[in-house]
Design a protein around this motif. Structure first.
Motif, PDB file in Angstrom:
ATOM      1  N   THR A 144       0.819  -1.220   0.000  1.00  0.00           N
ATOM      2  CA  THR A 144       0.000   0.000   0.000  1.00  0.00           C
ATOM      3  C   THR A 144       0.847   1.263   0.000  1.00  0.00           C
ATOM      4  OG1 THR A 144      -0.045  -0.038   2.409  1.00  0.00           O
ATOM      5  CG2 THR A 144      -1.846  -1.149   1.258  1.00  0.00           C
ATOM      6  N   TYR A 190       0.290   5.396  10.189  1.00  0.00           N
ATOM      7  CA  TYR A 190      -0.615   5.561   9.053  1.00  0.00           C
ATOM      8  C   TYR A 190      -0.980   7.021   8.779  1.00  0.00           C
ATOM      9  CZ  TYR A 190      -1.131   0.520   9.030  1.00  0.00           C
ATOM     10  OH  TYR A 190      -0.878  -0.840   8.940  1.00  0.00           O
ATOM     11  N   THR A 197      -8.212   6.443   8.237  1.00  0.00           N
ATOM     12  CA  THR A 197      -7.240   5.646   7.467  1.00  0.00           C
ATOM     13  C   THR A 197      -7.778   4.244   7.201  1.00  0.00           C
ATOM     14  OG1 THR A 197      -6.097   5.080   9.542  1.00  0.00           O
ATOM     15  CG2 THR A 197      -5.277   6.990   8.295  1.00  0.00           C
ATOM     16  N   LYS A 201     -10.933   1.963   4.311  1.00  0.00           N
ATOM     17  CA  LYS A 201     -10.524   1.111   3.204  1.00  0.00           C
ATOM     18  C   LYS A 201     -11.437  -0.107   3.086  1.00  0.00           C
ATOM     19  CE  LYS A 201      -6.289   0.611   2.160  1.00  0.00           C
ATOM     20  NZ  LYS A 201      -4.857   0.262   2.098  1.00  0.00           N
ATOM     21  N   GLU A 203     -10.600  -2.836   1.202  1.00  0.00           N
ATOM     22  CA  GLU A 203      -9.749  -4.027   1.203  1.00  0.00           C
ATOM     23  C   GLU A 203      -8.460  -3.703   1.935  1.00  0.00           C
ATOM     24  OE1 GLU A 203      -9.099  -5.593  -2.654  1.00  0.00           O
ATOM     25  OE2 GLU A 203     -11.230  -5.826  -3.130  1.00  0.00           O
ATOM     26  N   LEU A 204      -8.079  -4.595   2.827  1.00  0.00           N
ATOM     27  CA  LEU A 204      -6.869  -4.416   3.614  1.00  0.00           C
ATOM     28  C   LEU A 204      -5.876  -5.525   3.308  1.00  0.00           C
ATOM     29  CD1 LEU A 204      -8.407  -3.595   7.126  1.00  0.00           C
ATOM     30  CD2 LEU A 204      -7.531  -1.970   5.445  1.00  0.00           C
ATOM     31  N   THR A 205      -4.595  -5.198   3.331  1.00  0.00           N
ATOM     32  CA  THR A 205      -3.565  -6.218   3.231  1.00  0.00           C
ATOM     33  C   THR A 205      -3.542  -7.004   4.545  1.00  0.00           C
ATOM     34  OG1 THR A 205      -1.809  -4.849   4.177  1.00  0.00           O
ATOM     35  CG2 THR A 205      -2.202  -4.651   1.788  1.00  0.00           C
ATOM     36  N   GLU A 208      -2.228  -4.779   7.234  1.00  0.00           N
ATOM     37  CA  GLU A 208      -3.174  -3.744   7.629  1.00  0.00           C
ATOM     38  C   GLU A 208      -4.333  -4.340   8.433  1.00  0.00           C
ATOM     39  OE1 GLU A 208      -2.665  -0.554   3.948  1.00  0.00           O
ATOM     40  OE2 GLU A 208      -4.086  -2.215   3.784  1.00  0.00           O
TER      41      GLU A 208
END
Length: 229
Positions: A144, A190, A197, A201, A203-205, A208
C-alpha cells in the motif's frame, strides 16, 4: 579502538589491494587451497559483520565461480578494511530474520518472501549466503506504500512485551497511558486516525488487517476506561 583519518584509510585500503595481488604469485599447488580460505573469510564476515554484506558476498561467489580467487580475496579485504576504518554505523543493531519476524508478527517465511520481493528497501538476499542480517534502519515498504522501519517495529514489539511481562500490576492511569501510546504509534504509522485511514478502506492487506484489529481493540479499551486518544 583505533581511529583513522582519511589518509590512513586510503593507505589501509591500498595495502588490502596489494596483499590480494600477491595471491597471483602463489605456486599452483598451494593456490588450489586458496578458495577454501576465501570462503572461510566470507562466512566469517556473513556471521559477524554489523553491516549488511550481501552485495559483497554475492560478488565473492561470482568471482569464485569464475575462478578469479585473487579478485574475490581483494573484495573481502577491501570490505573489511573499509568497515574497520569507518566510524559511522558502528553501533547499528543488526537482526536475524527470526527476530524481525517477531517484531512484525509474521513468520520467517513471510520475512524471506518480503526480502525476495524487495520489500525491505536496500536489502538484497543472496542465493548462496542465506543468513541475512537486517539493520535496524532498514525500511519495510508495504504494497500500500506504508513504510515502517525495523527499529520502529522492534520498539513497538519490545514495548508490548514489557507491558505483558510487567511484574508490578499497572494502575488504571498507567494502563490508559500505555493504550494511548499504542494508539499514537498507529496514528503516526498511518498518518491519521483509525477512522480516517484503515477504517475507510474496503480491502486491507494482511498487515493492515492485523494492525486494524489491534488498533480498533485499543480504541475500544480506551473508550471502556473513559479516556480519549
Amino acid at each position: 579502538m583505533f581511529m583513522f583519518n582519511l589518509a590512513e584509510k586510503e593507505i589501509a585500503i591500498t595495502e588490502a589491494v596489494t596483499i590480494s595481488e600477491l595471491v597471483k604469485s602463489v605456486p599452483e599447488p598451494q593456490s588450489k587451497n586458496l578458495p577454501l580460505f576465501v570462503m572461510a573469510l566470507a562466512n566469517y564476515i556473513e556471521k559477524t559483520s554489523s553491516h549488511n554484506p550481501s552485495g559483497i558476498l554475492q560478488e565473492v561467489q561470482r568471482c569464485l565461480t569464475e575462478q578469479n580467487t585473487h579478485r574475490a580475496l581483494q573484495r573481502l579485504l577491501v570490505h573489511m578494511v573499509t568497515v574497520g576504518t569507518s566510524e559511522d554505523s558502528l553501533n547499528m543493531r543488526m537482526y536475524t530474520t527470526g527476530e524481525v519476524a517477531r517484531f512484525f508478527g509474521v513468520s520467517v517465511a513471510t520475512i524471506n518472501n518480503w526480502l525476495n520481493q524487495g520489500r525491505f528497501l536496500g536489502i538484497e538476499k543472496g542465493e548462496r549466503f542465506k543468513q541475512v542480517r537486517i539493520p535496524e534502519n532498514a525500511v519495510y515498504s508495504a504494497p500500500t506504500g506504508v513504510q515502517t522501519s525495523v527499529a520502529d517495529a522492534a520498539e513497538a514489539y519490545e514495548r508490548e512485551q514489557a507491558r505483558l511481562h510487567r511484574v508490578r500490576p499497572m494502575t488504571e492511569a498507567e494502563e490508559l497511558a500505555e493504550l494511548v501510546n499504542a494508539v499514537v504509534y498507529f496514528e503516526e504509522k498511518y498518518d491519521g486516525t483509525y477512522e480516517d485511514t484503515l477504517d475507510t478502506k474496503l480491502e486491507l492487506t494482511p498487515d493492515e488487517a492485523r494492525d486494524a484489529q489491534q488498533w480498533e481493540g485499543l480504541l475500544r479499551s480506551i473508550e471502556r476506561r473513559g479516556g480519549g486518544a
